[in-house]
Design a protein around this motif. Structure first.
Motif: not given
Length: 329
Positions: A27-43
């Motif tokens: 994947l692209g690095q921005p996509a990975v960063s985006q998914q981790v950020r979304r997970l952190e917001r949900e948690l």
């Protein structure tokens, strides 16, 4: 929370680098960063301590990592099960004697997980069993005795045994299952039958009834070597073609002995024979042989290793092919 978010989180947690995690996930690095950020917001918690020089797990991230790995492991298991359930509707399985109730447990557990699959059982001498597996007439086969140490689990390795004709089927792999215990069978009226266990050295003067070595080399070699280790070479009596005939001879009361798989002994109800464990344990490893070119039968392997962990199911109708030699490996 989505699985892709967990995949990204675990990859970053293991690499401690967003760029390397992105390469690993294709994947692209921005996509990975985006998914981790979304997970952190949900948690509603920070999982990583980010700085220009390093990426580290926060205490919350360290606590969350095992749970995320468990979810991804469950995903892998579900995918493997789905692949097994999509397999052909017939499973052709080469069997061995002496499995007792264990085979019923395996078949019941498999039936519960794959109710549309019909299991056909083939009981054949080991060489023919492996030949049929190699040429595709069987899908898997039980094999007793030592097998090549390649493709074994890290905590279970075994030595090569050329007697099992494995050199004739190099395209097979052997997956370790369990250890089969052997017990001593002797006349119920013999003085040794009064003991809770028997020392092999006390059997030195009694004839030993075994199948011919060509029928079951691993069994014969195991017992012979154990006797030599106990200080004597066994007095071999006339070989019998079947276990039933062997036990019938011992049941006459004449002083003689043999070895029987513990599972068979538990299912044998006779007052003429006493089954006693050996003070020096006698065991043979059991493996599941499969073709290297075929997908790993994860469901069958799981039910063979842990049938008791699955809920019982109705009896499975099988199509057995009997063999004339029930002392085969």
């Amino acid at each position: 929370m989505e699985l892709r978010q967990l995949h990204c989180f675990v990859a970053v947690a293991e690499e401690l680098h967003f760029g390397r995690a992105a390469e690993r996930l294709l994947l692209g690095q921005p996509a990975v960063s985006q998914q981790v950020r979304r997970l952190e917001r949900e948690l509603r918690v920070e999982l990583f301590d980010r700085s220009p020089r390093h990426v580290r797990l926060t205490p919350a991230g360290e606590r969350f990592l095992p749970a995320a790995r468990n979810v991804l492991a469950a995903e892998d298991a579900a995918r493997a099960l789905a692949a097994d359930l999509a397999a052909p509707t017939v499973l052709r399985l080469g069997t061995v004697t002496g499995l007792g109730e264990r085979l019923d447990d395996i078949l019941d557990a498999y039936r519960r997980q794959a109710p549309t699959v019909r299991v056909e059982l083939d009981s054949l001498p080991v060489r023919e069993r492996l030949t049929r597996l190699a040429d595709g007439r069987l899908d898997a086969a039980f094999v007793r005795g030592t097998v090549p140490n390649q493709d074994q689990t890290q905590d279970q390795t075994q030595d090569r045994n050329p007697d099992q004709a494995q050199d004739q089927a190099p395209d097979l792999r052997y997956l370790p299952l369990w250890q089969d215990e052997l017990v001593i069978a002797l006349p119920a009226g013999h003085p040794l039958a009064d003991r809770p266990e028997v020392d092999l050295a006390d059997l030195a003067t009694l004839p030993l009834l075994l199948t011919e070595r060509r029928n079951h080399p691993t069994l014969v070699d195991l017992v012979t070597a154990a006797c030599v280790e106990a200080g004597f070479r066994p007095l071999l009596g006339p070989p019998h073609s079947t276990l039933q005939n062997t036990l019938a001879s011992i049941g006459t009361g004449a002083p003689m002995w043999t070895v029987v798989y513990a599972a068979n002994a538990r299912m044998t109800n006779t007052r003429r024979i006493a089954f006693r464990p050996s003070r020096t344990p006698l065991t043979l490893p059991m493996s599941l042989a499969v073709r290297r070119s075929a997908p790993l039968p994860r469901l069958l392997l799981a039910t063979c290793r842990n049938p008791a962990t699955l809920a019982p199911a109705p009896s499975l109708t099988t199509t057995p092919t009997p063999t004339s030699n029930d002392q085969d490996s």
